[in-house]
Motif scaffolding. Structure first.
Motif, PDB file in Angstrom:
ATOM      1  N   ARG A 143       0.847  -1.296   0.004  1.00 15.17           N
ATOM      2  CA  ARG A 143      -0.251  -0.134   0.034  1.00 15.17           C
ATOM      3  C   ARG A 143       1.017   1.339   0.028  1.00 15.17           C
ATOM      4  O   ARG A 143       0.511   2.188  -0.680  1.00 15.17           O
ATOM      5  CB  ARG A 143      -0.761  -0.078   1.078  1.00 15.17           C
ATOM      6  CG  ARG A 143      -2.110   0.870   0.922  1.00 15.17           C
ATOM      7  CD  ARG A 143      -3.049   0.766   2.228  1.00 15.17           C
ATOM      8  NE  ARG A 143      -4.090  -0.584   2.159  1.00 15.17           N
ATOM      9  CZ  ARG A 143      -4.436  -1.256   2.966  1.00 15.17           C
ATOM     10  NH1 ARG A 143      -4.370  -0.759   4.337  1.00 15.17           N
ATOM     11  NH2 ARG A 143      -5.349  -2.241   2.784  1.00 15.17           N
ATOM     12  N   GLN A 156       3.973   1.488  -1.008  1.00 12.30           N
ATOM     13  CA  GLN A 156       4.745   1.743  -2.327  1.00 12.30           C
ATOM     14  C   GLN A 156       3.921   2.114  -3.421  1.00 12.30           C
ATOM     15  O   GLN A 156       4.262   2.992  -4.210  1.00 12.30           O
ATOM     16  CB  GLN A 156       5.274   0.189  -2.866  1.00 12.30           C
ATOM     17  CG  GLN A 156       6.564   0.497  -3.512  1.00 12.30           C
ATOM     18  CD  GLN A 156       7.091  -0.968  -3.948  1.00 12.30           C
ATOM     19  OE1 GLN A 156       6.498  -1.993  -3.330  1.00 12.30           O
ATOM     20  NE2 GLN A 156       7.900  -0.918  -4.689  1.00 12.30           N
ATOM     21  N   LEU A 157       2.492   1.680  -3.249  1.00 10.55           N
ATOM     22  CA  LEU A 157       1.488   2.264  -4.332  1.00 10.55           C
ATOM     23  C   LEU A 157       1.317   3.607  -4.146  1.00 10.55           C
ATOM     24  O   LEU A 157       1.272   4.579  -5.212  1.00 10.55           O
ATOM     25  CB  LEU A 157       0.222   1.445  -4.152  1.00 10.55           C
ATOM     26  CG  LEU A 157      -0.878   1.475  -5.340  1.00 10.55           C
ATOM     27  CD1 LEU A 157      -0.099   0.894  -6.378  1.00 10.55           C
ATOM     28  CD2 LEU A 157      -1.922   0.766  -5.018  1.00 10.55           C
ATOM     29  N   LEU A 160       4.106   5.638  -5.623  1.00  9.68           N
ATOM     30  CA  LEU A 160       4.170   5.755  -6.994  1.00  9.68           C
ATOM     31  C   LEU A 160       3.104   6.398  -7.632  1.00  9.68           C
ATOM     32  O   LEU A 160       3.297   7.164  -8.764  1.00  9.68           O
ATOM     33  CB  LEU A 160       4.141   4.207  -7.553  1.00  9.68           C
ATOM     34  CG  LEU A 160       5.265   3.228  -7.414  1.00  9.68           C
ATOM     35  CD1 LEU A 160       4.984   1.760  -7.749  1.00  9.68           C
ATOM     36  CD2 LEU A 160       6.367   3.782  -8.450  1.00  9.68           C
ATOM     37  N   ASP A 208       4.252   9.969  -7.449  1.00  8.15           N
ATOM     38  CA  ASP A 208       5.253  10.193  -8.607  1.00  8.15           C
ATOM     39  C   ASP A 208       4.585  10.525  -9.825  1.00  8.15           C
ATOM     40  O   ASP A 208       4.908  11.211 -10.539  1.00  8.15           O
ATOM     41  CB  ASP A 208       5.984   8.980  -8.477  1.00  8.15           C
ATOM     42  CG  ASP A 208       7.177   9.197  -7.590  1.00  8.15           C
ATOM     43  OD1 ASP A 208       7.194   9.933  -6.597  1.00  8.15           O
ATOM     44  OD2 ASP A 208       8.078   8.212  -7.454  1.00  8.15           O
ATOM     45  N   GLY A 209       3.780   9.691  -9.979  1.00 11.04           N
ATOM     46  CA  GLY A 209       3.012   9.567 -11.485  1.00 11.04           C
ATOM     47  C   GLY A 209       2.413  10.580 -11.649  1.00 11.04           C
ATOM     48  O   GLY A 209       2.412  11.259 -12.867  1.00 11.04           O
ATOM     49  N   LYS A 240       5.059  13.312 -12.482  1.00 12.97           N
ATOM     50  CA  LYS A 240       5.337  13.435 -13.733  1.00 12.97           C
ATOM     51  C   LYS A 240       4.513  13.787 -15.068  1.00 12.97           C
ATOM     52  O   LYS A 240       4.803  14.261 -16.036  1.00 12.97           O
ATOM     53  CB  LYS A 240       5.745  11.952 -14.137  1.00 12.97           C
ATOM     54  CG  LYS A 240       7.067  11.599 -13.397  1.00 12.97           C
ATOM     55  CD  LYS A 240       7.928  10.514 -14.056  1.00 12.97           C
ATOM     56  CE  LYS A 240       9.179  10.141 -13.250  1.00 12.97           C
ATOM     57  NZ  LYS A 240       9.676   9.169 -13.792  1.00 12.97           N
ATOM     58  N   LEU A 291      -2.444  -5.296  -4.963  1.00 15.67           N
ATOM     59  CA  LEU A 291      -1.466  -4.171  -5.180  1.00 15.67           C
ATOM     60  C   LEU A 291      -0.148  -4.275  -5.536  1.00 15.67           C
ATOM     61  O   LEU A 291       0.206  -3.364  -6.233  1.00 15.67           O
ATOM     62  CB  LEU A 291      -1.623  -3.684  -3.478  1.00 15.67           C
ATOM     63  CG  LEU A 291      -2.943  -3.177  -2.849  1.00 15.67           C
ATOM     64  CD1 LEU A 291      -2.436  -2.754  -1.318  1.00 15.67           C
ATOM     65  CD2 LEU A 291      -3.482  -2.136  -3.520  1.00 15.67           C
ATOM     66  N   ARG A 326      -0.297  -3.936  -9.031  1.00 19.17           N
ATOM     67  CA  ARG A 326      -0.540  -2.348  -9.585  1.00 19.17           C
ATOM     68  C   ARG A 326       0.536  -1.641  -9.384  1.00 19.17           C
ATOM     69  O   ARG A 326       0.989  -0.786 -10.397  1.00 19.17           O
ATOM     70  CB  ARG A 326      -1.616  -1.762  -8.599  1.00 19.17           C
ATOM     71  CG  ARG A 326      -3.065  -2.321  -8.887  1.00 19.17           C
ATOM     72  CD  ARG A 326      -4.150  -1.391  -7.984  1.00 19.17           C
ATOM     73  NE  ARG A 326      -5.435  -1.824  -8.160  1.00 19.17           N
ATOM     74  CZ  ARG A 326      -6.414  -1.800  -7.319  1.00 19.17           C
ATOM     75  NH1 ARG A 326      -6.321  -0.805  -6.155  1.00 19.17           N
ATOM     76  NH2 ARG A 326      -7.365  -2.143  -7.755  1.00 19.17           N
ATOM     77  N   VAL A 327       1.353  -1.965  -8.113  1.00 17.68           N
ATOM     78  CA  VAL A 327       2.779  -1.411  -8.006  1.00 17.68           C
ATOM     79  C   VAL A 327       3.590  -1.767  -9.269  1.00 17.68           C
ATOM     80  O   VAL A 327       4.275  -0.780  -9.955  1.00 17.68           O
ATOM     81  CB  VAL A 327       3.322  -1.917  -6.749  1.00 17.68           C
ATOM     82  CG1 VAL A 327       4.890  -1.440  -6.950  1.00 17.68           C
ATOM     83  CG2 VAL A 327       2.647  -1.294  -5.715  1.00 17.68           C
ATOM     84  N   LEU A 377       2.417   0.202 -12.439  1.00 21.88           N
ATOM     85  CA  LEU A 377       2.891   1.601 -12.373  1.00 21.88           C
ATOM     86  C   LEU A 377       4.351   1.788 -12.664  1.00 21.88           C
ATOM     87  O   LEU A 377       4.784   2.702 -13.523  1.00 21.88           O
ATOM     88  CB  LEU A 377       2.688   2.058 -11.311  1.00 21.88           C
ATOM     89  CG  LEU A 377       1.102   2.669 -10.860  1.00 21.88           C
ATOM     90  CD1 LEU A 377       0.768   3.246  -9.540  1.00 21.88           C
ATOM     91  CD2 LEU A 377       1.076   3.920 -11.918  1.00 21.88           C
ATOM     92  N   GLN A 378       5.168   0.802 -11.919  1.00 25.47           N
ATOM     93  CA  GLN A 378       6.589   0.826 -12.089  1.00 25.47           C
ATOM     94  C   GLN A 378       6.889   0.935 -13.792  1.00 25.47           C
ATOM     95  O   GLN A 378       7.791   1.517 -14.438  1.00 25.47           O
ATOM     96  CB  GLN A 378       7.332  -0.085 -11.375  1.00 25.47           C
ATOM     97  CG  GLN A 378       7.391   0.304  -9.991  1.00 25.47           C
ATOM     98  CD  GLN A 378       8.007  -0.776  -9.226  1.00 25.47           C
ATOM     99  OE1 GLN A 378       7.823  -2.183  -9.499  1.00 25.47           O
ATOM    100  NE2 GLN A 378       8.542  -0.582  -8.008  1.00 25.47           N
ATOM    101  N   LEU A 429       5.793   4.068 -15.402  1.00 25.59           N
ATOM    102  CA  LEU A 429       6.698   5.327 -15.090  1.00 25.59           C
ATOM    103  C   LEU A 429       7.908   5.390 -15.735  1.00 25.59           C
ATOM    104  O   LEU A 429       8.656   6.321 -16.123  1.00 25.59           O
ATOM    105  CB  LEU A 429       6.597   5.388 -13.528  1.00 25.59           C
ATOM    106  CG  LEU A 429       5.470   5.842 -13.024  1.00 25.59           C
ATOM    107  CD1 LEU A 429       5.755   5.979 -11.370  1.00 25.59           C
ATOM    108  CD2 LEU A 429       5.090   7.450 -13.219  1.00 25.59           C
ATOM    109  N   VAL A 460       7.952   6.791 -19.191  1.00 29.34           N
ATOM    110  CA  VAL A 460       7.377   8.089 -19.157  1.00 29.34           C
ATOM    111  C   VAL A 460       8.763   9.122 -19.562  1.00 29.34           C
ATOM    112  O   VAL A 460       9.622   8.808 -18.980  1.00 29.34           O
ATOM    113  CB  VAL A 460       6.979   8.692 -17.977  1.00 29.34           C
ATOM    114  CG1 VAL A 460       6.732  10.196 -17.925  1.00 29.34           C
ATOM    115  CG2 VAL A 460       5.588   8.215 -17.681  1.00 29.34           C
TER     116      VAL A 460
END
Lengths: 64, 251
Positions: free
Chosen positions: A40, A42-43, A46, A49-50, A53, B237, B240-241, B244-245, B248, B251
């Motif tokens: 949770r 880490q999400l 991120l 962060d996203g 960006k 989760l 999802r991490v 997302l990594q 990102l 990007v």
């Protein structure tokens, strides 16, 4: 009470069996709970962060 | 009107098994499930330790049964959940089934391990040996190795989709061992006693011992379900991490 703990002479076996069961169950709960919290966190990192960006022009401090 | 009523059965199944819907549903279920688990195990322990008779042959050592037998059942049930979810993952390519199979493995492995250890602690005073290469004990050890192989496969293959497929195939091939564990006491001459609860002619165990056994078994099962939901949430989760990594980094 002492009689209860003696388990009719099988104290070592009976209490070891219950003890190892308790330890394994508690360890499962702890490992799983800590993993959930870590994912949770880490999400969250991120996702913020996203957001930064994707919106570089916005002044810092503004939330999406 | 039910918002899902216009969907076909398959679509409904997919809508229900949608990860977002699972997250919403499990969020509501985990606390009450945990509460009932605690109640059942609390009551089960009370009966198992204070309110059930010693066995006329085994004395107080029979109390090991109340942790040993539920652990063994759940060790097998965990494998069936894992193999069933693996089949759904392979056939329907459903991501939630994959998450379920992966999340069930460590819990099932833990119970399988507990069945072996508590069985050993029971075997020493009753049979005079910690271990015997008899059919029941050996097939249960193989079950533990299948779990460990499954978990290892997930952690050695980096890409989740490939790892999931390989692990699912291993889970399905290994599922042949589950009926072997169950019938080992019938098919071979084992030191381990045959079933005394799940029998065609009904349980042969005294009700004063059946009550704590069933309470503990129900408590352990609910614990399994609760923990499975939490593990599945963590796994969703984690994916999802990962997604997302990857996004990102592009990007």
């Amino acid at each position: 009470m002492a009689e209860f703990f003696a388990m009719g002479g099988y104290a070592g076996y009976v209490w070891s069996a219950y003890g190892v069961t308790a330890i394994v169950i508690i360890a499962l709960v702890l490992v799983t709970g800590l993993d959930l919290i870590a994912q949770r966190k880490q999400l969250d990192v991120l996702e913020s962060d996203g957001a930064r960006k994707r919106a570089p022009a916005r002044p810092s401090g503004s939330k999406l | 009107m039910n918002p899902m009523s216009h969907l076909t059965l398959t679509q409904r199944f997919h809508a229900f098994a949608n990860p977002a819907r699972f997250m919403a549903l499990s969020d509501k279920l985990i606390a009450p499930f945990g509460f009932v688990t605690a109640l059942l195990i609390g009551a089960g322990l009370w009966y198992a330790l204070f309110n059930s008779p010693a066995d006329y042959q085994q004395g107080e050592s029979v109390r090991i049964m109340y942790v040993h037998v539920p652990s063994a059942w759940l060790g097998m049930m965990g494998y069936m959940i894992m193999a069933g979810a693996s089949l759904v993952a392979l056939v329907f390519r459903h991501p939630l089934a994959d998450v379920c199979a992966k999340s069930a493995a460590p819990i099932g492995a833990a119970f399988c391990f507990l069945a072996l250890v508590t069985g050993s602690l029971w075997g020493k005073p009753m049979w005079g040996t910690w271990w015997e290469w008899d059919a029941r004990l050996t097939s249960m050890l193989i079950l533990l190795f299948l779990y460990l192989g499954y978990i290892a496969l997930w952690s050695t293959i980096e890409e989740p989709q490939r790892a999931g497929r390989a692990a699912a195939i291993l889970a399905l091939v290994g599922s042949i061992n589950v009926p072997i564990v169950h019938y080992s006491v019938v098919w071979w001459n084992t030191l381990h006693q045959p079933a005394s609860v799940f029998r065609a002619d009904g349980p042969t165990i005294a009700s004063s011992m059946l009550v704590p056994l069933l309470l503990m078994a129900l408590g352990f099962t609910l614990f399994f379900m609760t923990l499975l939901m939490v593990r599945m949430r963590a796994e969703i989760l984690r994916r999802r991490v990962r997604a997302l990594q990857l996004a990102l980094s592009e990007v």
